[in-house]
Design an enzyme around this catalytic site. Structure first.
Site, PDB file in Angstrom:
ATOM      1  N   ASP A 249      24.722 -32.816 -72.368  1.00  0.00           N
ATOM      2  CA  ASP A 249      24.918 -31.405 -72.055  1.00  0.00           C
ATOM      3  C   ASP A 249      24.814 -31.249 -70.538  1.00  0.00           C
ATOM      4  O   ASP A 249      24.236 -32.111 -69.867  1.00  0.00           O
ATOM      5  CB  ASP A 249      23.826 -30.589 -72.757  1.00  0.00           C
ATOM      6  CG  ASP A 249      23.868 -29.123 -72.398  1.00  0.00           C
ATOM      7  OD1 ASP A 249      24.969 -28.549 -72.415  1.00  0.00           O
ATOM      8  OD2 ASP A 249      22.805 -28.564 -72.087  1.00  0.00           O
TER       9      ASP A 249
ATOM     10  N   ASP B 179      19.170 -29.892 -74.151  1.00  0.00           N
ATOM     11  CA  ASP B 179      17.897 -29.179 -74.037  1.00  0.00           C
ATOM     12  C   ASP B 179      17.902 -27.806 -74.683  1.00  0.00           C
ATOM     13  O   ASP B 179      16.893 -27.126 -74.679  1.00  0.00           O
ATOM     14  CB  ASP B 179      17.520 -29.020 -72.558  1.00  0.00           C
ATOM     15  CG  ASP B 179      18.359 -27.949 -71.862  1.00  0.00           C
ATOM     16  OD1 ASP B 179      19.566 -27.841 -72.185  1.00  0.00           O
ATOM     17  OD2 ASP B 179      17.810 -27.237 -71.008  1.00  0.00           O
TER      18      ASP B 179
ATOM     19  N   ASP C 233      22.452 -27.144 -78.630  1.00  0.00           N
ATOM     20  CA  ASP C 233      22.573 -28.605 -78.772  1.00  0.00           C
ATOM     21  C   ASP C 233      21.961 -29.117 -80.072  1.00  0.00           C
ATOM     22  O   ASP C 233      22.161 -30.280 -80.435  1.00  0.00           O
ATOM     23  CB  ASP C 233      21.876 -29.311 -77.595  1.00  0.00           C
ATOM     24  CG  ASP C 233      22.478 -28.930 -76.253  1.00  0.00           C
ATOM     25  OD1 ASP C 233      23.715 -28.915 -76.151  1.00  0.00           O
ATOM     26  OD2 ASP C 233      21.709 -28.656 -75.320  1.00  0.00           O
TER      27      ASP C 233
END
Length: 815
Positions: free
Chosen positions: A504, A703, A707
């Site tokens: 990410d 995080d 996700d």
């Protein structure tokens, strides 16, 4: 104030993630407390009747075509508080389009949602499903609910095993102590020692070990030999043999006497039970954490919504009473209750839980909003469009639950050969019994029975049971001291196999918060003066971009003035007076409202946006004074981390909810060849699945809440310790400091751990390979030797000691 950064408002809000394709028989996974009467879990096939169900059977009737349908069909929905089942997507869609046509009555909203039944499944064998708790008939693991409940208490099996372990551990310790030094105590006769060990070990074996004997029995009944078969047979044989040696020692040949008594194995049986309980406690603790991610997600939704009635009156109602089409008021600082569309008002909404984007998004009439996102400053009126299991949050819950169930926990290396090993040991024991009975000296059948039992005892997996857990425990401690937390053995095993890493952007590659980058002055205004004036005015704003400007100005030691007549125009910027001058800070829309031309800085603004920055303009007394750029900076450790991963041959792919232009800029800065922008949670999940189907072993590092599904689905989910609890609960590995360099360190530890586990298993199997023939009496015709209890106990101790000593070497592994 709102950024004008082109990419920060480009999210496809008109297309929230679609419904998730579920495994055969998997229930929809709505959010408790956010469920409409017409959109429940569809576990209703456990009820006697309801909807189109045939009472008392597992067969349902398709209301569209009349075909008989299995209760576990994936095509189903609830209408008017009843479940309906369909043979195909076509019939499902026809019913959904016009349910009155097939039921004859319109749906009346129920006051309360129908409580769904709970489906229990095996984490190792997801095809095992039933409507009550129990053990898996194939592997013996305790069944778990498909979806946890927010009010669910601690795993009852964990509570039960913990009680059994701690109540009997002192008895095990004393039993082992007696076995080692009891014969040296002058006040205790050999017979008394055997009886003392019998009394002490009986609660350990028969009470603490009872669940293992049940699993052993199930494995025999279902013809599925596993480690429980071996543990049950081994400890059972050791205990029963020892009871006979204590109660009727006269039936045993004198060759089996040592220290004035027939040798007993009470301590071996007790130790194996206690060690197995400890291993189960560690495993159950890790497994219970998998539900924490879903519980965290379920807790995100507000419990009530402010509904506007037909007469304009407003009242707070439970979220379960909200239906499609209701008008709802969302006040500043409140969470959006359900998915819907704005009908009145303007506000900034923090959608980072879905998109990962750190900047709030401006919402106006006609824009879509997502349930559980945070409304910042303005008041909104929304019309609900999706409630219950249809909301984006509930879809994420479904994705996380299904991703967790789509892969089983690690099959320990010992289990991979357990079936063959168990059958082999049993075969050898039976052959020993008959060989001694037919060909052995008198009393031949007594020798046969004793030696057959000895084979089962010595094959009991004491060292085998220690081999993997000891390596895992040492490696977990080593990782923790280096900022890498492993949830379970599967993470340690799989990390070394990873070939592709999906990362990410926000909070993983970058800091995850806006930071002032630069100010550019025009019309005679110096750069620092532009920042000073903007920060002075923004002291009165709570917007993340304003905070970045104020922090940037203070870091540079600029003297800020008090702002008067502060006025916020939600979504476009702020106005006020500083030092007698009228200031306006905001995006292009605000400048147009003020009649200020921005073309002089257009080229520089576009260049900054192309690098991933958000841009805002400053006007002083009606003239353009300059512009300011705020960006999410790349972490200082990120370039080094990516370089080390690429050097190990790992393919790095970036997937972010940010705009494509921002994603491209960050990817170029970090030399990431493959990137994906404007990615929603379902898209990240799909990306993981596609890569896995292509043969890649995928790790996902992120995080945020967005996700979580991909973290759960990936072969190894890696969460930043600086991120959300949902991400950490969904992942198998947590990097405490959010430093991606920890992945390379963790891979090195993974390699060393698996190598150590193989060595331990080698020690254990060599011990069994040598001990079993000796116990069977292979050497008796040549040497007259039979395995004595003392030698067996010593061999077992040495085997366990070698495994423990080897595992402790992991503490010296370089990370």
């Amino acid at each position: 104030m709102k950024e004008t950064g082109g990419d920060h408002e480009r999210h496809d809000k008109d297309h929230p993630p679609h419904g998730v394709c579920q495994a055969h028989g998997a229930p929809s996974a709505p959010n408790p407390g956010a469920q409409d009467a017409g959109q429940h879990h569809h576990h209703d096939h456990h009820r006697a009747s309801g909807g189109n169900s045939a009472a008392g059977t597992g067969v349902r009737k398709d209301p569209v075509c009349g075909m008989a349908v299995s209760a576990d069909t994936k095509y189903r929905l609830a209408y008017a508080g009843r479940p309906y089942y369909f043979c195909s997507a076509s019939c499902h869609n026809k019913f959904e389009a016009d349910p009155v046509k097939y039921t004859g009555s319109p749906a009346e909203p129920a006051a309360e949602p129908t409580a769904p039944g709970t489906i229990y499944t095996c984490p190792m064998h997801p095809e095992i499903r039933q409507d009550h708790p129990g053990n898996c008939p194939k592997c013996g693991m305790a069944l778990e609910p498909l979806l946890p409940d927010l009010d669910e208490e601690e795993n009852p099996e964990l509570v039960d095993f913990r009680r059994r372990f701690w109540w009997t551990l002192p008895l095990t310790v004393v039993t082992v102590g007696l076995a080692m030094v009891g014969h040296r105590l002058g006040w205790m006769t050999p017979s008394t020692q055997s009886w003392a060990e019998l009394v002490l070990s009986t609660p350990v074996v028969l009470w603490a070990g009872w669940p293992f004997f049940q699993r052993c029995g199930n494995s025999v009944v279902h013809r599925s030999p596993n480690m429980w078969t071996l543990i049950g047979l081994g400890t059972g044989a050791a205990y029963l043999y020892s009871v006979m040696a204590t109660v009727v020692p006269g039936v045993f040949p004198q060759e089996f006497a040592a220290h004035g008594r027939i040798g007993v194995y009470f301590e071996a049986a007790a130790v194996i039970i206690s060690l197995t309980l400890l291993g189960q406690l560690l495993e159950l603790k890790a497994r219970s954490q998998t539900s924490a991610a879903i519980k965290s997600l379920l807790g995100l939704a507000p419990k009530t919504a402010r509904r506007i009635g037909p007469d304009g009156a407003e009242d707070d109602v439970p979220l379960t009473h909200v239906h499609v089409g209701d008008l709802l008021r969302v006040r500043p600082g409140e969470k959006v209750p359900v998915d819907g569309v704005v009908t009145e008002g303007t506000s900034s909404v923090d959608e980072s839980m879905i998109t990962g984007e750190p900047m709030p998004v401006t919402k106006r009439a006609g824009d879509r909003v997502i349930g559980a996102t945070m409304n910042a400053s303005g008041s909104l009126v929304i019309r609900s469009e999706k409630v219950g299991s249809q909301t984006v949050l509930s879809q994420i819950v479904q994705m996380v639950a299904q991703a967790q169930r789509s892969k089983a926990p690690m099959q320990r290396m010992a289990d991979q050969v357990a079936g063959v090993f168990v059958l082999g040991v049993i075969g050898i024991a039976i052959a020993t019994f008959f060989a001694w009975g037919v060909f052995g000296p008198q009393p031949s059948w007594v020798f046969g029975l004793i030696n057959a039992v000895a084979v089962l005892i010595i094959a009991c997996p004491c060292a085998l049971g220690l081999a993997t857990p000891m390596s895992i425990m040492v490696a977990s401690g080593k990782g923790a001291t280096n900022g890498v937390l492993f949830r379970d053995a599967a993470a340690i095993e799989n990390l070394r196999k990873v070939t592709t890493l999906i990362v990410d952007k926000t909070g993983t590659l970058t800091e995850g918060r806006p930071t002032f980058e630069r100010a550019i002055g025009t019309n005679g205004y110096p750069d620092e003066e532009v920042l000073r004036l903007a920060a002075s005015l923004d002291q009165g704003s709570e917007h993340p971009l304003a905070a970045a400007l104020v922090e940037g100005a203070r870091a540079r030691g600029l003297a800020l003035e008090k702002a008067d007549e502060f006025e916020s125009s939600t979504g476009i910027g702020v106005r006020g007076v500083v030092g007698g001058s009228k200031l306006a800070i905001g995006n292009t829309a605000l400048m147009e409202t003020e009649g200020i031309e921005t073309k002089a800085l257009q080229g520089q603004a576009d260049a900054l946006r192309a690098e991933g920055a958000s841009v805002m303009y400053l006007a002083v007394d009606g003239r353009l004074a300059g512009m300011l750029a705020v960006s999410d900076p790349v972490k200082g450790s990120t370039p080094e981390a990516l370089a080390s991963l690429k050097a190990e041959g790992i393919r790095v792919v970036m997937a972010t909810g940010d705009g494509v232009a921002t994603a491209k800029a960050v990817a170029a800065k970090l030399s990431i060849a493959e990137f994906h922008g404007e990615v929603k949670p379902a898209d990240k999940l799909d990306l993981v699945s596609r890569l896995q189907q292509g043969g890649a072993v995928v790790a996902m590092a992120g995080d945020g809440i967005n996700d979580a599904p991909a973290l759960a689905k990936s072969d190894v989910g890696i969460a930043m310790g600086t991120g959300t609890d949902v991400a950490m609960n969904s992942a198998q590995v947590t990097l405490v400091k959010g430093d991606l360099r920890g992945i390379a360190r963790a891979r090195a530890l993974s390699e060393a751990t698996i190598r150590n586990m193989k060595q331990n298993l080698g020690f254990a199997f060599i011990y069994n390979a040598l001990g079993v023939p000796l116990a069977a009496g292979v050497l008796y015709p040549f040497t007259g030797w039979l395995l004595s209890p003392m030698i067996a106990a010593l061999a077992m101790s040495l085997s366990s000691a070698s495994v423990i000593t080897n595992a402790l070497r992991l503490r010296r592994t370089e990370m």
